[in-house]
Structure formats: structure tokens, C-alpha cells
Scaffold this active site. Structure first.
Site, PDB file in Angstrom:
ATOM      1  N   ASP A  50       0.814  -1.216   0.000  1.00 17.58           N
ATOM      2  CA  ASP A  50       0.000   0.000   0.000  1.00 17.58           C
ATOM      3  C   ASP A  50       0.854   1.277   0.000  1.00 17.58           C
ATOM      4  OD1 ASP A  50      -2.112  -1.867   0.431  1.00 17.58           O
ATOM      5  OD2 ASP A  50      -1.855  -1.692   2.605  1.00 17.58           O
ATOM      6  N   GLU A 256     -11.318  -0.251  -3.458  1.00 18.03           N
ATOM      7  CA  GLU A 256     -10.555   0.332  -2.347  1.00 18.03           C
ATOM      8  C   GLU A 256      -9.362   1.090  -2.929  1.00 18.03           C
ATOM      9  OE1 GLU A 256      -9.203  -2.987   0.043  1.00 18.03           O
ATOM     10  OE2 GLU A 256      -7.875  -3.722  -1.516  1.00 18.03           O
TER      11      GLU A 256
HETATM   12  O1  FUB Z   1      -3.005  -3.794   3.396  1.00 18.81           O
HETATM   13  C1  FUB Z   1      -4.287  -3.972   3.954  1.00 18.81           C
HETATM   14  C2  FUB Z   1      -5.343  -3.666   2.933  1.00 18.81           C
HETATM   15  O2  FUB Z   1      -5.129  -4.471   1.781  1.00 18.81           O
HETATM   16  C3  FUB Z   1      -5.312  -2.251   2.409  1.00 18.81           C
HETATM   17  O3  FUB Z   1      -5.884  -1.319   3.272  1.00 18.81           O
HETATM   18  C4  FUB Z   1      -6.029  -2.438   1.136  1.00 18.81           C
HETATM   19  O4  FUB Z   1      -5.948  -1.372   0.250  1.00 18.81           O
HETATM   20  C5  FUB Z   1      -5.382  -3.706   0.605  1.00 18.81           C
HETATM   21  O5  FUB Z   1      -4.163  -3.456  -0.030  1.00 18.81           O
END
Ligand code: FUB
Length: 355
Positions: A50, A256
Site C-alpha cells: 500500500d 478500495e
Molecule cells: O493492506 C491492507 C489492505 O489491503 C489495504 O488497506 C487495502 O488497500 C489492501 O491493499
């Protein structure tokens, strides 16, 4: 003397077959093939994911999540990605090498958090550096917090409570040319965004039916002190070129990892499509949207999740992203990579294949 002319005639075909075989044998488990050896991760001392990249004072900083070495027990359930701290990294050049500045914030130092420090972001304003992060509160619900420091590398001190009115995950803060900051956030499924569509938390909330308008990321203006929302949380609508909302169940729907950058006068909203495994983008002439869907930036990487940021550094644009190549495809042990981005004359972004 032997006649090699027949072999020479077929040399190109033979070479292509050899290259094809070598490429195929380099594929890692977990993803359909794109036939190239994975590019070296930027960071290989710890697992990172991320990546939010920013340029502060002429230097490139990466604010990633920190995947744990031993985090396999909850793979696929609500406790997955149980990260406990953040490291900050810096680079003089976009291609590395990378300096690890160590732990900048720990879960045990954040009064309101119970677990899961997920994808963070950072911003700079008023001589202060801000680290924004999602985590589960003491009731087990994702909220977004803020921590401050006088250095881009921390240590960061967290505010005692999450940002009022915040929910879900994956904050991305964009500071416009007029210095007004906006936070984009939200993520479906584990990120709980579908539980907030009525304005309050509904544990039974589900994604809309396929073919009906999809849920968009949320956007809120940040107040001058960067530690609270200044006004209501709105939906950043994503529409197609004909003006209709992107539909649930489509390969364009937001999942997301929203990120907003501005090039010229155009606002680019990019995001992960989740179970479609791509990073896509949409553009607008306003930070509030609506954003018109434009296309894919990054095709599927090794691993389930895909998450990115886009930053301009020394006159070039870069996509920071992650995959799970460093761990051989283990979803919760990811690594950060970078690729240069190119824009066409019409402002569209040339899709890149992950390496
Ligand atoms: O790394 C945890 C979660 O997985 C992140 O918040 C999302 O965007 C995905 O990458």
C-alpha cells in the site's frame, strides 16, 4: 561442409521459442502469466504494501503498510493483514536505493485502536507532517486516525480519537493548488464501506446488486489544521463517458485504495477494482467529481490485492504499487515496486504491465 542455411532461416522462430520458454518458466505461482520475471522490489528487508509516495522538500518518501512475517493465521477473514506498525522510507532517486527510517508509529501508541494498521497516507502543511491511517477501533470498526510529527520520517504522535465522521479504510489526502486539502477514503468488504451507505454503521450492509449504481469512494474537505473534516462526507461519483454511474458487478467499480493527483487542471482519481485485480482511473475538472472512467493503469499483479499511488518527482510521473512476488505469492506478505507513468497528449495514461 554442412548447410546451415535452413537453420538460419528459422533462427528467429527458434529464438522466440527459447525466449517464450524462459519467460514462462519465470512465472511465480498465484497469477495468470505475463511472462516476465518480476522486477526487484524497492524494499526487501521487511514486507511492505500500500505505498503512498510523496515529495517533501525535494525528497521522495514512501509511507507503506508493514506486512508481518507471521500473519498467516487470519488469511481471508476479518482479522487478515494484522499489521502493528508503520515504517517510513525515503529515496533520492525514484528507482532507489531506499532508506528505512524505522518505526514511525506503533499500534500500542494509539489510544483508540484495537488492531490492523492498514494502508496509510501522509501530507505536509503548516510546518507539520501528518500521517493518516485506518485501523479498527475498540468496537472492532474501521475508522481513520491522524498522527503528527515535525519530521517526514516521524516519530508520529497520534490524536487520542479517530477523525470525527470518518469510517472505513484507505485514506488518501490530496492538497490542491490553493492549499485546500481533501481526504478520499473507503474500501468494500474487509474495509466495510458497504456498511456505511445510510450514514451510520449497519453491520448488515451489503454491496448493491450487480447492474445497479456501485458505491463510490468518499471525499471530505479537511479543516485548516488537517485533523478534522470541514463539512460533510460526500460520495465521489464515478460515471462512464455517457454520464451513467459505474455499476456494481462491472470491471470499473470502485473497491478500495483511492488516490487523487492533479496534472494541469485535471483531477485523476485512481483506485483498485478489488476482485477484478486492476488499478483503473477516472478524471474530473473538480476534486469532488463526478469522475469519468478512463481505463486501466495497472493489470493484475502477483497476489490478490493491488494498491498504488502516483507522484511527480524531478519532472517524471511514477506509479508506486505492490505485489506479492517477494514472498512467492503469499497475499499478506507484499513488496513495494515502482514504474514510470506516461501520459498521452489527450491526458490519458498509458497502461503498464506489472514487472
Ligand atoms: O493492506 C491492507 C489492505 O489491503 C489495504 O488497506 C487495502 O488497500 C489492501 O491493499
Amino acid at each position: 561442409m554442412a548447410d546451415f542455411s535452413i537453420y538460419r532461416a528459422h533462427l528467429k522462430t527458434i529464438l522466440l521459442l527459447v525466449v517464450g520458454f524462459c519467460s514462462a518458466s519465470c512465472l511465480l505461482p498465484g497469477k495468470p502469466g505475463y511472462g516476465r520475471p518480476p522486477k526487484k522490489p524497492l524494499i526487501d528487508g521487511i514486507y511492505t504494501a500500500d505505498p503512498s509516495a510523496h515529495v517533501f522538500d525535494g525528497k521522495l518518501y514512501i509511507y507503506p503498510s508493514h506486512d508481518q512475517d507471521d500473519d498467516g493465521t487470519h488469511a481471508g477473514d476479518a482479522d487478515a493483514y494484522n499489521m502493528v506498525d508503520y515504517h517510513v522510507f525515503s529515496m533520492e532517486q525514484a528507482t532507489g536505493p531506499v532508506t528505512d527510517h524505522g518505526v514511525a508509529l506503533r499500534v500500542s501508541d494509539i489510544p483508540w485502536v484495537s488492531r490492523q494498521l492498514w494502508a496509510p497516507d501522509a501530507a505536509y502543511k503548516n510546518d507539520t507532517y501528518f500521517l493518516y491511517f485506518p485501523a479498527r477501533d475498540r468496537r472492532g470498526i474501521f475508522r481513520i486516525g491522524v498522527a503528527v510529527s515535525d519530521s517526514p520520517t516521524g516519530p508520529f504522535i497520534a490524536d487520542p480519537a479517530p477523525i470525527e465522521g470518518s469510517f472505513s479504510i484507505d485514506p488518501a489526502v490530496f492538497v490542491d493548488d490553493d492549499d485546500q486539502a481533501y481526504m478520499y477514503f473507503g474500501g468494500l468488504w474487509g474495509g466495510e464501506l458497504e456498511r456505511w451507505t445510510t450514514g451510520s454503521y449497519n453491520p448488515q450492509g451489503t454491496e448493491p446488486a450487480a447492474g445497479t449504481p456501485a458505491i463510490g469512494p468518499r471525499v471530505a474537505r479537511l479543516s485548516a489544521n488537517m485533523r478534522s473534516f470541514d463539512g460533510p462526507v460526500k460520495e465521489a461519483q464515478i460515471i462512464t463517458a455517457d454520464g451513467t454511474p459505474v455499476k456494481a458487478g462491472s470491471a470499473m467499480r470502485f473497491f478500495e485504495g483511492a488516490w487523487v493527483h492533479k496534472k494541469g487542471t485535471t483531477y485523476y482519481l485512481s483506485y483498485s477494482t478489488g476482485d477484478n485485480h486492476t488499478i483503473v482511473y477516472a478524471t474530473s475538472n473538480s476534486p469532488w467529481g463526478p469522475f469519468i472512467y478512463r481505463g486501466v493503469i495497472l493489470s493484475p499483479v502477483i497476489g490478490w490485492t493491488t494498491h498504488h499511488s502516483i507522484v511527480e518527482f524531478k519532472g517524471k510521473w511514477y506509479l508506486f504499487y505492490h505485489d506479492a512476488s517477494l514472498s512467492g505469492g503469499v497475499d499478506h506478505q507484499r513488496c513495494v515496486k515502482v514504474a514510470e507513468l506516461e501520459y498521452r497528449q489527450d491526458g490519458s495514461i498509458k497502461p503498464i504491465k506489472p514487472e
